[in-house]
Design a protein around this motif. Structure first.
Motif, mmCIF file in Angstrom:
data_model
loop_
_atom_site.group_PDB
_atom_site.id
_atom_site.type_symbol
_atom_site.label_atom_id
_atom_site.label_comp_id
_atom_site.label_asym_id
_atom_site.label_seq_id
_atom_site.Cartn_x
_atom_site.Cartn_y
_atom_site.Cartn_z
ATOM 1 N N VAL A 112 -24.812 14.000 -38.494
ATOM 2 C CA VAL A 112 -24.299 12.683 -38.888
ATOM 3 C C VAL A 112 -24.010 11.843 -37.651
ATOM 4 O O VAL A 112 -23.301 12.296 -36.755
ATOM 5 C CB VAL A 112 -22.991 12.822 -39.707
ATOM 6 C CG1 VAL A 112 -22.530 11.458 -40.207
ATOM 7 C CG2 VAL A 112 -23.169 13.780 -40.868
ATOM 8 N N ALA A 113 -24.567 10.649 -37.624
ATOM 9 C CA ALA A 113 -24.173 9.682 -36.595
ATOM 10 C C ALA A 113 -23.321 8.645 -37.297
ATOM 11 O O ALA A 113 -23.838 7.790 -38.013
ATOM 12 C CB ALA A 113 -25.394 9.046 -35.969
ATOM 13 N N PRO A 114 -21.985 8.743 -37.151
ATOM 14 C CA PRO A 114 -21.121 7.808 -37.875
ATOM 15 C C PRO A 114 -21.283 6.368 -37.387
ATOM 16 O O PRO A 114 -21.812 6.133 -36.300
ATOM 17 C CB PRO A 114 -19.705 8.312 -37.575
ATOM 18 C CG PRO A 114 -19.850 9.555 -36.788
ATOM 19 C CD PRO A 114 -21.246 9.625 -36.283
ATOM 20 N N MET A 132 -20.651 19.357 -28.624
ATOM 21 C CA MET A 132 -21.125 19.351 -30.011
ATOM 22 C C MET A 132 -22.022 20.556 -30.280
ATOM 23 O O MET A 132 -21.952 21.177 -31.338
ATOM 24 C CB MET A 132 -21.886 18.053 -30.325
ATOM 25 C CG MET A 132 -21.017 16.803 -30.402
ATOM 26 S SD MET A 132 -19.510 16.982 -31.354
ATOM 27 C CE MET A 132 -20.132 17.302 -32.983
ATOM 28 N N ASN A 176 -24.356 8.660 -29.255
ATOM 29 C CA ASN A 176 -23.760 8.928 -30.572
ATOM 30 C C ASN A 176 -24.815 9.521 -31.510
ATOM 31 O O ASN A 176 -24.531 10.440 -32.279
ATOM 32 C CB ASN A 176 -23.233 7.605 -31.142
ATOM 33 C CG ASN A 176 -22.231 7.803 -32.262
ATOM 34 O OD1 ASN A 176 -21.381 8.672 -32.182
ATOM 35 N ND2 ASN A 176 -22.354 7.008 -33.312
ATOM 36 N N LEU A 177 -26.019 8.995 -31.403
ATOM 37 C CA LEU A 177 -27.124 9.505 -32.224
ATOM 38 C C LEU A 177 -27.528 10.904 -31.751
ATOM 39 O O LEU A 177 -27.692 11.826 -32.563
ATOM 40 C CB LEU A 177 -28.304 8.531 -32.134
ATOM 41 C CG LEU A 177 -29.627 8.934 -32.777
ATOM 42 C CD1 LEU A 177 -29.447 9.232 -34.257
ATOM 43 C CD2 LEU A 177 -30.660 7.821 -32.607
ATOM 44 N N ALA A 179 -25.751 13.099 -30.317
ATOM 45 C CA ALA A 179 -24.729 14.101 -30.675
ATOM 46 C C ALA A 179 -24.943 14.646 -32.078
ATOM 47 O O ALA A 179 -24.528 15.770 -32.384
ATOM 48 C CB ALA A 179 -23.337 13.485 -30.554
ATOM 49 N N ALA A 180 -25.588 13.854 -32.923
ATOM 50 C CA ALA A 180 -25.860 14.310 -34.298
ATOM 51 C C ALA A 180 -27.087 15.202 -34.363
ATOM 52 O O ALA A 180 -27.357 15.812 -35.396
ATOM 53 C CB ALA A 180 -26.054 13.092 -35.199
#
Lengths: 341, 368
Positions: A112-114, A132, A176-177, A179-180
């Motif tokens: 998930v990329a919040p 992560m 952020n992406l 990390a997902a």
């Protein structure tokens, strides 16, 4: 009131007919297998239904664009799929595992990329990804290679040792992406991954998403940018007031409507009489505002001759443009249809 | 005009933080009440237990006991009980042994030695007993002022460690160190959890495949290591700069520091659950740390507190922490000697962790 409800339901059922629209095909030309199957998923907060009985599926190597106005239920739906919130009713099954009953297993399979940047600003780019990876149980021997690979793919290999807090907004979005993706999930949920980023970073992010799709990943992608969704998504789902009012390929959704092209007239359009065109019996819809007049039609070519006559007769300077019925048009049309019942 | 606009906006924001407004007054009032109760309404020396072994049973012993009874909580006990109360239970700072034939020798104008068995770790209570013994001079004046005429010689014997006397630093350095460690832990745990929410990482962690116990446990473990190091360094600072004793067992001091900080860290997780904003962390942290420090005997000895508060204090993690540290550094006890405190502190840790876990909210749940 009862009649109104019936009409709305009918509209909804018509719109949802495209639910079983053709899905993407893999390289061998066979239909790709469903990775996620969502069945009657609902979430209520007291009397308010944030998501109401949503059903659709997502297949391998597919980007499913999830669209909706603010408050339509996109984030709640993503949040349920990510196992963050428990559904009030219904279920979703990810490769045979229920999001309600096998949360632990499902979590391992989802990335998930919040919407918000969810990173530690005082850790470096590589440290964030490494953290992560460890949380998802990636072996130390594989992790370093995986982190390097991701840093390369998001174009930030040279910033690996920089604190995330010191990166630009667009770079943070890319991390952020990434990390997902550290744990190579089967389903990727991207909640507005390009919100508020510069065009260059947006391009980078879209490239990454396309690459992920080409690698066979199933992706749910929410965005407010219609153009982005139109170019990126293999299928599109439109949420309105918690309900899925349309789902399918853009072409299939267009075919469902009685119009597929837009004739746009700009200039001195006030007072133009379209009665002769209505006589053709094919005009589907007219949207008019102060600056422009839009005719939603099935085939624009059928209207060009009578339109030319009308414009010549008016003696005014009017520009004419023909364009396909865009996703934004479709989205606004469906949203308006819902509001008007 | 613009200043006024800014001021009005800020006043509106302040007025909407109801918890903050209550804390503004309630926190200092609670702290003031506790400190006032401790410093003004204390039971004083009357709450100090003073066991006396009366082997004499004569008129001099009776007069002395009556005189002590005016100011202390005197109990006539056997030698074994006296030893237990001072050396093992640490309920009494000292016990007096009045030997056989004391009255007979005194009336014959012959000097006699009376023994005072002491626990110097309770140095403040011990000082109070010595003051009372001077007062007893006057009360027993009719018997010829026995102490001043040296008909009674006092022999003081420490039965809990090597040293006969301690200073106020032996109370204040461990007490204030514990208070600051507690304060730091409450701040750091509360702020760390809020920080995760602000940075959005709490949501990512909430949907990662790891149980809440691992998530909270991991966060607390980091604070536990830092807190233990902080406490040990503060005690070492006290040792090298002010000569604070650290006892005979380095292992015991490390174990006790870890046990104390573990209970405090888990307690901080419970407090953090009630801290909803970063702004609330300061008043809540200060209030909790000051009240627990004052009631738990970190600022002053427990006998200064009223009886009711002394009973409450015995239920507090801070009083058990202070007692465990004093046992090691002042009474030279090893791990076996502080097993009771270690068990109690471990119990507190488990209970607080379980409560903290129940109250722990992460991701979307934290926002609702």
């Amino acid at each position: 009131m009862h009649r109104q409800q019936l009409l709305r339901k009918q509209d909804y059922e018509e719109d949802i007919r495209s639910f079983n629209a053709p899905s993407p095909v893999d390289n061998q030309g066979e239909r790709a297998r469903a990775v996620l199957r969502i069945e009657g998923l609902s979430k209520s907060y007291g009397a308010i239904a944030a998501v109401a009985g949503v059903s659709f599926d997502i297949r391998e190597g597919e980007v499913f664009g999830l669209l909706g106005l603010n408050g339509a239920g996109k984030t709640t739906l993503i949040s349920m799929l990510a196992t963050e919130q428990r559904p009030s009713a219904g279920d979703a099954v990810l490769l045979g595992h229920s999001i309600c009953n096998e949360r632990r297993t499902v979590r391992q399979m989802i990335g998930v990329a919040p919407q918000e940047i969810a990173l530690y600003p005082m850790l470096t780019t590589a440290e964030n990804l490494r953290f992560m990876g460890r949380i998802y149980g990636i072996k130390a021997s594989e992790l370093e290679e995986r982190v390097e690979q991701l840093l390369e793919s998001i174009g930030l290999a040279e910033r690996r040792d920089d604190y995330v807090g010191s990166l630009s907004g667009g770079m943070k979005r890319r991390v952020n992406l990434a990390a997902a993706l550290v744990h190579q999930p089967k389903l990727i949920l991207l909640d507005e991954p390009t919100a508020g980023v510069d065009p260059e970073s947006r391009d980078e992010i879209l490239k990454i998403v396309r690459r992920l799709r080409d690698d066979g990943n199933a992706i749910v992608y929410t965005t407010h940018y219609m153009e982005e969704a139109e170019h990126l998504s293999d299928r599109i789902g439109i949420l309105n007031s918690g309900r899925l009012v349309a789902a399918g390929t853009l072409e299939a959704l267009r075919e469902e409507l009685e119009f597929s092209e837009v004739i746009e007239l700009t200039g001195f359009t006030a007072g133009i009489d379209l009665t002769p065109m209505r006589a053709l019996g094919q005009l589907c819809r007219v949207d008019r505002d102060e600056k422009r007049l839009r005719l939603l039609v099935k085939r624009a070519a059928d209207f060009l001759v009578p339109l030319q006559k009308i414009i010549s007769r008016s003696g005014k300077s009017i520009q004419l443009k023909i364009m396909p019925f865009s996703l934004e048009d479709l989205f606004l049309h469906l949203a308006r249809k819902e509001v008007n019942g | 005009m613009k200043t006024l606009t800014v001021m009005l906006k800020d006043l509106r924001l302040i007025s909407r933080d109801r918890f903050g407004l209550v804390a503004l007054l309630a926190v200092p009032i609670v702290v003031i009440m506790v400190i006032a109760a401790a410093t003004q309404s204390g039971a004083g020396s009357k709450s100090i237990l003073f066991p006396i072994v009366n082997d004499d049973q004569g008129p001099v012993a009776t007069a002395l006991i009556r005189a002590f009874n005016e100011h202390l909580d005197v109990r006539e006990v056997s030698r074994a009980t006296a030893h237990h109360l001072v050396a093992e239970a640490n309920d009494a700072p000292a016990a007096l042994i009045l030997p056989r034939e004391l009255s007979k020798r005194y009336l014959a104008q012959k000097p006699t030695t009376v023994e005072l068995l002491t626990d110097p770790a309770q140095w403040q209570e011990l000082e109070a007993i010595k003051v009372v013994m001077l007062l007893a001079d006057r009360e027993t004046a009719s018997l010829g002022d026995p102490f001043s005429q040296e008909l009674l010689r006092l022999h003081e014997r420490n039965i809990t460690g090597d040293h006969v006397s301690f200073s106020s630093l032996d109370q204040n350095i461990p007490g204030f160190s514990l208070m600051f460690v507690l304060l730091t832990l409450i701040f750091s745990v509360s702020l760390a959890l809020r920080e995760e929410e602000v940075s959005g990482t709490s949501r990512r962690l909430a949907i990662a495949p790891l149980p809440p116990a691992s998530l909270l446990g991991g966060k607390l473990l980091a604070r536990l290591i830092v807190g233990t190091a902080q406490l040990l360094l503060l005690l070492l600072f006290g040792h090298f700069v002010y000569g604070l004793r650290l006892g005979h067992s380095p292992v015991a001091i490390i174990v006790v520091a870890a046990a104390v900080v573990t209970s405090m860290t888990c307690f901080a997780a419970v407090v953090a659950a009630f801290v909803r904003t970063r702004e609330q962390a300061i008043p809540v942290g200060l209030a909790v740390a000051f009240v627990l420090a004052a009631l738990g005997g970190l600022f002053w000895p427990l006998y200064d507190l009223p009886h009711a508060m002394q009973s409450v204090a015995r239920l507090l993690m801070t009083s058990w922490s202070m007692s465990a540290i004093q046992d090691v550094i002042l009474r030279d006890r090893n791990i076996a000697g502080i097993s009771k405190e270690l068990i109690v502190l471990s119990g507190y840790s488990l209970a607080f962790f379980a409560i903290g876990l129940q109250l722990f909210r992460y991701g979307e749940k934290a926002k609702s």
